[in-house]
Design a protein around this motif. Structure first.
Motif, short mmCIF file in Angstrom:
data_model
loop_
_atom_site.label_atom_id
_atom_site.label_comp_id
_atom_site.label_asym_id
_atom_site.label_seq_id
_atom_site.Cartn_x
_atom_site.Cartn_y
_atom_site.Cartn_z
N ARG A 52 -16.77 42.45 -32.02
CA ARG A 52 -15.58 41.69 -31.64
C ARG A 52 -14.55 41.68 -32.77
O ARG A 52 -14.90 41.70 -33.94
CB ARG A 52 -15.97 40.27 -31.27
CG ARG A 52 -16.73 40.15 -29.96
CD ARG A 52 -17.27 38.75 -29.74
NE ARG A 52 -18.35 38.45 -30.69
CZ ARG A 52 -18.95 37.26 -30.78
NH1 ARG A 52 -18.55 36.25 -30.01
NH2 ARG A 52 -19.92 37.08 -31.66
N GLU B 58 -8.73 37.09 -32.24
CA GLU B 58 -9.33 36.41 -31.09
C GLU B 58 -10.72 35.88 -31.44
O GLU B 58 -11.11 34.80 -30.98
CB GLU B 58 -9.43 37.36 -29.90
CG GLU B 58 -8.08 37.88 -29.38
CD GLU B 58 -7.66 39.19 -30.04
OE1 GLU B 58 -6.92 39.94 -29.39
OE2 GLU B 58 -8.07 39.46 -31.18
N TYR B 59 -11.45 36.63 -32.24
CA TYR B 59 -12.80 36.24 -32.63
C TYR B 59 -12.88 36.27 -34.17
O TYR B 59 -13.21 37.29 -34.76
CB TYR B 59 -13.83 37.20 -32.04
CG TYR B 59 -13.81 37.21 -30.53
CD1 TYR B 59 -14.47 36.23 -29.79
CD2 TYR B 59 -13.12 38.21 -29.84
CE1 TYR B 59 -14.44 36.25 -28.40
CE2 TYR B 59 -13.08 38.23 -28.45
CZ TYR B 59 -13.75 37.24 -27.75
OH TYR B 59 -13.72 37.25 -26.38
#
Length: 312
Positions: A117, A121-122
């Motif tokens: 990921r 976002e992560y």
């Protein structure tokens, strides 16, 4: 401190590689929305994509809950777990597809690429957890020698996984290419090569901020291996850096930390190369020679023949 003169350090082939890269991924791309940056990066990877070796079989699989791609040569003698670059915010399986196939063909080791990921976002530690779980799942699926390999951000993840697994799983080695290991950005290389082609000191700071959600990172070896306080029990290690890269002193520091703990480590600073030089392996002779050394080291690790006692 004076910055480097790249007109003297870089050969014509490397300059052409830099110009070709800039046509697909301009130096000011960081001003664009992240989705556009990722699209440009994907286009850059397609432009440099090489034909896949015919004797390697590709299969998409899941290891440790993450999508992965398995590259198998005939009768593999072990496994490479590959973690891609992209500053923790760019990249994926397709971006490094040809490189991973060539690693499998050139080492005789099955290669597993992990689609971890991405930030922002992560944020950290998502990518680390993905890499660690994938390594554990791959080790269970394929008993035998396991070599961790990563480039750029992937080098950071590979090293952190090696630190996390020591004492829990024997690794045959780790190969780190232009890794982000968390060294201080007031080191000589970070200042001398602050505005280096392909990666600047400001790029490193920007990607770190995205990775950590704008927060100051803690002294956490799951993020930066150089922040660990114990370097004992690590597998045989090769760190390959580019001379014209603000991160190159991280390689020296990591080698020295492992050796001070009685470990086996070798650092190679490739003269006249820039960050991300693996993409130039079919265009720049210096990059091709370095890639050959990387493949040789990974294969030697899998066969317990890695010699770390050479100069560097």
């Amino acid at each position: 401190m004076l910055e480097a003169d790249y007109h003297d350090l870089l050969d014509p082939e490397t300059w052409q590689f830099i110009r070709d890269s800039a046509r697909h991924f301009p130096p000011d791309s960081d001003r664009l929305p992240l989705a556009e940056q990722r699209a440009l990066h994907a286009g850059l990877c397609r432009a440099f994509r090489a034909p896949l070796p015919p004797d390697v079989t590709l299969t998409d699989r899941t290891f440790g809950t993450r999508p992965c791609r398995l590259y198998e040569p005939a009768a593999p003698a072990g496994t490479v777990l590959f973690l891609h670059g992209g500053g923790f915010v760019l990249g994926g399986l397709d971006a490094f597809d040809d490189l991973c196939a060539e690693i499998a063909a050139g080492t005789g080791l099955r290669t597993v690429a992990v689609d971890y990921r991405l930030a922002p976002e992560y944020p950290h530690p998502a990518a680390f957890h993905d890499a660690l779980r994938a390594a554990q799942a791959v080790a269970q699926a394929f008993p035998g020698p396991l070599v961790l390999m990563g480039e750029d951000a992937g080098g950071a993840l590979a090293a952190s996984v090696a630190h996390a697994l020591r004492g829990r799983r024997a690794l045959a080695g780790q190969v780190l290419v232009c890794p982000m290991l968390g060294g201080a950005l007031d080191r000589v290389s970070a200042l001398t090569h602050a505005t280096a082609p392909m990666l600047s000191r400001q790029d490193v700071l920007r990607m770190g901020a995205l990775r950590h959600g704008g927060r100051e990172p803690a002294a956490d070896p799951t993020a930066d291996a150089l922040r660990d306080t114990d370097f004992r029990g690590l597998p045989p290690t090769l760190i390959v850096t580019a001379q014209c890269d603000p991160l190159t002193d991280d390689g020296r520091a990591y080698r020295d930390a492992i050796r001070a703990a009685a470990g086996r480590a070798r650092w190679i600073e490739e003269p006249g190369l820039v960050h991300g030089f693996l993409r130039a392996r079919h265009r720049v002779p210096r990059a091709a020679a370095s890639f050959a050394r990387i493949l040789q080291a990974a294969s030697a690790m899998a066969h317990d023949r890695f010699a770390a006692a050479r100069p560097g």
